[in-house]
Scaffold this motif. Structure first.
Motif, PDB file in Angstrom:
ATOM      1  N   UNK A  83       0.784  -1.461  -0.239  1.00 26.74           N
ATOM      2  CA  UNK A  83      -0.045  -0.205   0.157  1.00 26.74           C
ATOM      3  C   UNK A  83       0.551   1.106   0.050  1.00 26.74           C
ATOM      4  N   UNK A  84       0.629   2.346  -0.609  1.00 25.67           N
ATOM      5  CA  UNK A  84       1.026   3.446  -0.659  1.00 25.67           C
ATOM      6  C   UNK A  84       0.364   4.083  -0.872  1.00 25.67           C
ATOM      7  N   UNK A  85       1.032   6.119   0.068  1.00 25.72           N
ATOM      8  CA  UNK A  85       0.129   6.073   0.653  1.00 25.72           C
ATOM      9  C   UNK A  85      -0.344   7.548  -0.310  1.00 25.72           C
ATOM     10  N   UNK A  86      -0.584   8.564  -1.574  1.00 25.09           N
ATOM     11  CA  UNK A  86      -0.273   9.105  -2.405  1.00 25.09           C
ATOM     12  C   UNK A  86       0.041  10.120  -1.864  1.00 25.09           C
ATOM     13  N   UNK A  87      -1.161  10.581  -1.130  1.00 24.83           N
ATOM     14  CA  UNK A  87      -1.101  11.785  -0.266  1.00 24.83           C
ATOM     15  C   UNK A  87      -0.975  11.866   1.166  1.00 24.83           C
ATOM     16  N   UNK A  88      -0.609  12.942   1.665  1.00 27.25           N
ATOM     17  CA  UNK A  88      -0.138  12.954   2.875  1.00 27.25           C
ATOM     18  C   UNK A  88      -0.842  12.046   4.276  1.00 27.25           C
ATOM     19  N   UNK A  89      -1.524  11.644   4.781  1.00 30.11           N
ATOM     20  CA  UNK A  89      -2.121  10.257   5.498  1.00 30.11           C
ATOM     21  C   UNK A  89      -2.571  11.591   6.382  1.00 30.11           C
ATOM     22  N   UNK A  90      -1.474  12.663   7.134  1.00 28.59           N
ATOM     23  CA  UNK A  90      -1.533  13.866   8.339  1.00 28.59           C
ATOM     24  C   UNK A  90      -2.629  14.732   7.426  1.00 28.59           C
ATOM     25  N   UNK A  91      -2.744  15.211   6.420  1.00 32.30           N
ATOM     26  CA  UNK A  91      -3.023  16.375   6.182  1.00 32.30           C
ATOM     27  C   UNK A  91      -4.446  16.171   6.089  1.00 32.30           C
ATOM     28  N   UNK A  92      -5.238  14.546   5.238  1.00 33.45           N
ATOM     29  CA  UNK A  92      -6.449  14.248   4.840  1.00 33.45           C
ATOM     30  C   UNK A  92      -6.983  14.469   6.269  1.00 33.45           C
ATOM     31  N   UNK A  93      -6.037  13.566   7.943  1.00 29.77           N
ATOM     32  CA  UNK A  93      -6.328  13.710   8.799  1.00 29.77           C
ATOM     33  C   UNK A  93      -6.927  14.844   9.672  1.00 29.77           C
ATOM     34  N   UNK A  94      -6.070  15.663   9.559  1.00 31.89           N
ATOM     35  CA  UNK A  94      -6.515  17.368  10.311  1.00 31.89           C
ATOM     36  C   UNK A  94      -7.122  17.820   9.332  1.00 31.89           C
ATOM     37  N   UNK A  95      -7.457  17.741   7.639  1.00 34.21           N
ATOM     38  CA  UNK A  95      -8.006  18.576   7.360  1.00 34.21           C
ATOM     39  C   UNK A  95     -10.085  18.155   7.711  1.00 34.21           C
ATOM     40  N   UNK A  96      -9.734  16.365   7.791  1.00 33.61           N
ATOM     41  CA  UNK A  96     -11.004  16.155   8.232  1.00 33.61           C
ATOM     42  C   UNK A  96     -11.496  16.167   9.876  1.00 33.61           C
ATOM     43  N   UNK A  97     -10.140  16.703  10.932  1.00 37.04           N
ATOM     44  CA  UNK A  97      -9.677  16.995  12.105  1.00 37.04           C
ATOM     45  C   UNK A  97     -10.612  15.958  13.472  1.00 37.04           C
ATOM     46  N   UNK A  98      -9.490  15.014  12.510  1.00 36.07           N
ATOM     47  CA  UNK A  98      -9.609  13.624  13.394  1.00 36.07           C
ATOM     48  C   UNK A  98      -7.990  13.912  13.885  1.00 36.07           C
ATOM     49  N   UNK A  99      -8.031  13.230  14.906  1.00 39.04           N
ATOM     50  CA  UNK A  99      -6.768  13.129  15.716  1.00 39.04           C
ATOM     51  C   UNK A  99      -6.423  12.376  15.681  1.00 39.04           C
ATOM     52  N   UNK A 100      -5.361  11.127  15.571  1.00 39.18           N
ATOM     53  CA  UNK A 100      -4.627  10.045  15.822  1.00 39.18           C
ATOM     54  C   UNK A 100      -4.907   9.481  16.407  1.00 39.18           C
ATOM     55  N   UNK A 101      -5.631   9.806  17.731  1.00 43.43           N
ATOM     56  CA  UNK A 101      -5.510   8.894  18.670  1.00 43.43           C
ATOM     57  C   UNK A 101      -7.343   8.722  18.121  1.00 43.43           C
ATOM     58  N   UNK A 102      -7.984   8.883  17.612  1.00 43.59           N
ATOM     59  CA  UNK A 102      -9.331   8.664  17.013  1.00 43.59           C
ATOM     60  C   UNK A 102      -8.541   8.064  15.960  1.00 43.59           C
ATOM     61  N   UNK A 103      -7.939   8.077  14.826  1.00 46.11           N
ATOM     62  CA  UNK A 103      -8.304   7.621  14.137  1.00 46.11           C
ATOM     63  C   UNK A 103      -7.710   5.762  14.713  1.00 46.11           C
ATOM     64  N   UNK A 104      -6.796   6.172  15.030  1.00 52.56           N
ATOM     65  CA  UNK A 104      -6.117   4.664  16.021  1.00 52.56           C
ATOM     66  C   UNK A 104      -7.580   3.822  16.313  1.00 52.56           C
ATOM     67  N   UNK A 105      -8.534   4.375  17.401  1.00 57.70           N
ATOM     68  CA  UNK A 105      -9.257   3.380  17.901  1.00 57.70           C
ATOM     69  C   UNK A 105      -9.999   3.383  16.934  1.00 57.70           C
ATOM     70  N   UNK A 106     -10.476   3.601  15.539  1.00 58.08           N
ATOM     71  CA  UNK A 106     -11.348   3.679  14.935  1.00 58.08           C
ATOM     72  C   UNK A 106     -10.560   2.410  13.684  1.00 58.08           C
TER      73      UNK A 106
END
Length: 65
Positions: free
Chosen positions: A3-26
């Motif tokens: 799996x190769x992430x094309x765009x920055x996961x961090x940018x997408x996560x911040x754009x959606x206002x999702x924390x690392x912790x919330x994403x990890x839990x999901x």
């Protein structure tokens, strides 16, 4: 399949206002795993990529190739 992430996961996560912790839990992974994905130290598996696409409201093809 690698799996190769094309765009920055961090940018997408911040754009959606999702924390690392919330994403990890999901995704049932540790916040450190999310950090490693964001820093390209590791990558999600196919199932995790599918969940990421759903959570981030993007097409799977935008995440992987």
């Amino acid at each position: 399949m690698n799996i190769i992430i094309k765009l920055s996961l961090k940018e997408w996560r911040k754009e959606k206002k999702i924390t690392q912790k919330d994403l990890a839990i999901a995704l049932s992974v540790s916040p450190n795993t999310i950090l490693n994905w964001e820093n390209s130290r590791s990558t999600p598996n196919v199932n995790q990529a599918i969940i990421l696409a759903d959570l981030l409201k993007v097409e799977l093809e935008q995440i992987i190739f």
